[in-house]
Design a protein around this motif. Structure first.
Motif, short mmCIF file in Angstrom:
data_model
loop_
_atom_site.label_atom_id
_atom_site.label_comp_id
_atom_site.label_asym_id
_atom_site.label_seq_id
_atom_site.Cartn_x
_atom_site.Cartn_y
_atom_site.Cartn_z
N ASP A 38 -5.70 -0.80 -0.96
CA ASP A 38 -5.57 -0.62 0.49
C ASP A 38 -4.96 -1.85 1.15
O ASP A 38 -4.22 -1.75 2.14
CB ASP A 38 -6.94 -0.31 1.10
CG ASP A 38 -7.42 1.09 0.77
OD1 ASP A 38 -6.57 1.92 0.38
OD2 ASP A 38 -8.63 1.36 0.88
N ALA A 73 -1.32 -1.40 0.69
CA ALA A 73 -0.82 -0.32 1.54
C ALA A 73 -0.65 -0.79 2.98
O ALA A 73 0.36 -0.48 3.64
CB ALA A 73 -1.75 0.88 1.47
N PRO A 101 -5.52 4.27 4.99
CA PRO A 101 -5.65 5.40 4.06
C PRO A 101 -6.98 6.13 4.14
O PRO A 101 -7.04 7.36 4.04
CB PRO A 101 -5.46 4.74 2.68
CG PRO A 101 -4.62 3.54 2.96
CD PRO A 101 -5.05 3.05 4.31
N LEU A 161 -0.19 6.61 1.68
CA LEU A 161 -0.92 7.16 0.55
C LEU A 161 -0.19 6.86 -0.76
O LEU A 161 1.03 6.70 -0.78
CB LEU A 161 -1.09 8.68 0.69
CG LEU A 161 -1.87 9.20 1.90
CD1 LEU A 161 -1.84 10.73 1.92
CD2 LEU A 161 -3.31 8.69 1.88
N VAL A 202 3.27 3.45 -2.74
CA VAL A 202 2.85 3.81 -1.38
C VAL A 202 3.99 4.52 -0.66
O VAL A 202 5.15 4.06 -0.67
CB VAL A 202 2.43 2.56 -0.59
CG1 VAL A 202 2.09 2.94 0.86
CG2 VAL A 202 1.26 1.87 -1.26
#
Length: 586
Positions: free
Chosen positions: A384, A387, A475, A493, A538
């Motif tokens: 994360d 991302a 996310p 995602l 991603v």
């Protein structure tokens, strides 16, 4: 179900007593007739009264078999074959070789009806137990009806054979106990299923001991033992119809159970099942009029929570075992919970508790009973982190005028906000805390604050042209109530929600928990170690509420047209999630 029906509160459906009695009477009567037919070649002439008795028992079995078609929706062909075989046995008693094969066919049919679709080892032990019981019934009938010298062969030794038959029944019962999964815990004596298992094992042991004691008196051994074998056979036959008890609650492992109250059945989730504050969750399909609490304590209504589906209630659970009461109106049921003596997990019951419970639900749906030791909001994962950095870089590449950041005070929220600010500083992207026209909104909070932020953003966009570069979510915020609070939003995602595994999980969680929508945390726990294999690069995915073909309610629909947009497997109710970018580079 009424909570008095199942002491462990598994929520399994209750037994149809009338149907069970009909089934047991049919199988027992048929087993006695089949056993007599099997042993007919070993016996001399049968007395007239015995033949008439077998005719009567066979006729009763035939009537019950046909009656089952109308009362319990039994297979018509199977019921007719059962009736014909039962009636054929007494009619063919004068032809011993023929009646033996007809009886063998009836025994096989009894095995199929007793097993009800089981295969492998379970089918084998069904065969052993049913055939062994039928043989015992045959010896019991002929031992009572025939004189001591009424057997056609002197090589037959009924006494030692009784000992062997008893041992076979004990062995089959022991294997069934091992395969049942109940083991030797309290379900063995607190549930109908467990009690049936005890009867299956204990009575053949008693019969075997009796056969050993009366080895030189086989007539008495078979006569006295027939009652024990008959009860054991009835218990064996009832296993397929008696609900299998749920797994025992394990301290620290969230509990997923089924309950029935006020004639409605629905699932319930208890998380984290530790001492202290716990969340009790019901799906939307269960209704909004449910209350829950500890037996003897405060009963409170389950209510909706921002950003989460269904209804929720915070319940203080004591250490150890207790009963959780679920109430609707005057009707109640109970679920047994066991928190043990573990330390509390505050984050599982606070604002981020619904997300934590949803993640645990994914694992439970896939039979992963893992202890809940931490919640997703307790830390920011490396995936994360990456991302969020790429989202900031994506917005900078699109020349967004600024970034409005929404965070919360959770460890994940604080760390995520720091990551975003650092990435924005490197990209020269200003970060603010209020809406502006040439900016984007990025939410890195939990579900509750995320839902509030998106709702406010939707209201702000209705009043003025703000967030022209879009609304972006971390996310973990891909959740129906949150993304559906706005017309469209974007989320980074590493997997496509339209792919097979993602759809399979969405279908599984919806089927198991009353139509509940999928979540990122639930998907990860559902996959377990396989989660890493579905993570690619991603990409930005857009979520939007879609109605491609709006039609009036009375307008005729084309044949085969699916009019319900909320079909199984969707990640967003009444919406869609599609990729809108190529894989993002560092």
């Amino acid at each position: 179900m009424d909570h008095h029906d199942m002491p462990l509160g598994s929520g399994s459906a209750g037994v149809d007593v009338a149907a069970l009695v009909l089934r047991l009477a049919l199988l027992l009567g048929s087993a006695v007739v089949a056993g007599a037919g099997l042993l007919r070649p070993l016996a001399d002439e049968l007395p007239t009264w015995l033949v008439r008795a077998l005719y009567g028992l066979a006729a009763l079995a035939a009537v019950l078999a046909l009656l089952s078609v109308f009362t319990v929706d039994a297979n018509v062909v199977g019921a007719v074959v059962h009736a014909l075989l039962s009636l054929a046995i007494p009619a063919l008693l004068r032809w011993p070789p023929v009646v033996r094969w007809v009886s063998a066919a009836l025994v096989l049919l009894l095995v199929l009806e007793t097993a009800l679709g089981r295969s492998g080892i379970e089918f084998a032990i069904d065969t052993v137990y049913v055939a062994g019981a039928a043989t015992w019934f045959g010896f019991a009938v002929f031992s009572v009806a025939l004189p001591r010298d009424g057997w056609r062969t002197s090589a037959l030794r009924p006494g030692p054979l009784a000992l062997s038959l008893g041992g076979i029944l004990v062995l089959a019962g022991g294997v069934q106990l091992v395969l049942s999964g109940v083991g030797f815990d309290r379900r063995l004596y607190q549930t109908p299923f467990g009690i049936a298992l005890l009867v299956i094992v204990a009575l053949p042991v008693a019969v075997t001991v009796l056969a050993a004691i009366l080895r030189d008196h086989p007539r008495r051994a078979y006569g006295y033992g027939a009652a024990g074998v008959a009860i054991g056979f009835l218990a064996w036959s009832a296993l397929a119809a008696v609900p299998r008890p749920a797994e025992l609650p394990v301290p620290g492992v969230p509990l997923l159970a089924d309950v029935s109250v006020a004639a409605a059945e629905f699932p319930v989730l208890v998380s984290p099942q530790r001492p202290g504050r716990n969340l009790v969750h019901f799906p939307d399909s269960a209704g909004r009029d449910l209350s829950v609490g500890v037996a003897g304590g405060l009963i409170q209504q389950a209510t909706a929570r921002a950003g989460a589906e269904g209804t929720w209630a915070e319940v203080e659970l004591p250490a150890g075992r207790t009963d959780l009461v679920v109430q609707r109106g005057d009707a109640t049921t109970s679920v047994q919970v066991d928190t043990g003596s573990l330390a509390a997990l505050p984050s599982a019951g606070g604002p981020d508790g619904p997300e934590c419970a949803s993640a645990a639900l994914g694992g439970l749906v896939n039979d992963r009973r893992n202890e809940l030791a931490a919640c997703p909001a307790d830390a920011l994962s490396q995936a994360d982190t990456d991302a969020l950095r790429k989202v900031v870089g994506f917005l900078a590449s699109r020349q967004a005028g600024g970034l409005t950041l929404v965070q919360d005070s959770s460890p994940r929220g604080v760390e995520a906000a720091n990551v975003v600010r650092e990435a924005a500083a490197r990209s020269g992207l200003p970060v603010g805390d209020g809406p502006s026209e040439n900016s984007a909104l990025l939410v890195v909070s939990g579900w509750s604050d995320g839902y509030l932020a998106m709702s406010r953003a939707a209201e702000a966009q209705r009043e003025a042209p703000v967030y022209l570069h879009g609304l972006y979510l971390a996310p973990w915020l891909l959740n129906g109530p949150i993304v559906n609070s706005v017309a469209s939003s974007s989320v980074p995602l590493r997997f496509d929600p339209r792919e097979q595994l993602a759809v399979s999980y969405a279908v599984a969680v919806g089927n198991r928990f009353g139509g509940e929508s999928p979540t990122i945390g639930g998907f990860q726990d559902w996959l377990g170690d396989q989660w890493k294999s579905v993570n690619g690069e991603v990409q930005i995915f857009a979520s939007a509420q879609v109605n491609a073909m709006p039609m009036y309610p009375t307008e005729p629909h084309a044949p085969g047209m699916v009019m319900d947009r909320n079909y199984a497997g969707q990640w967003v109710p009444n919406g869609t999630v599609v990729p809108v970018s190529v894989p993002l580079k560092p």
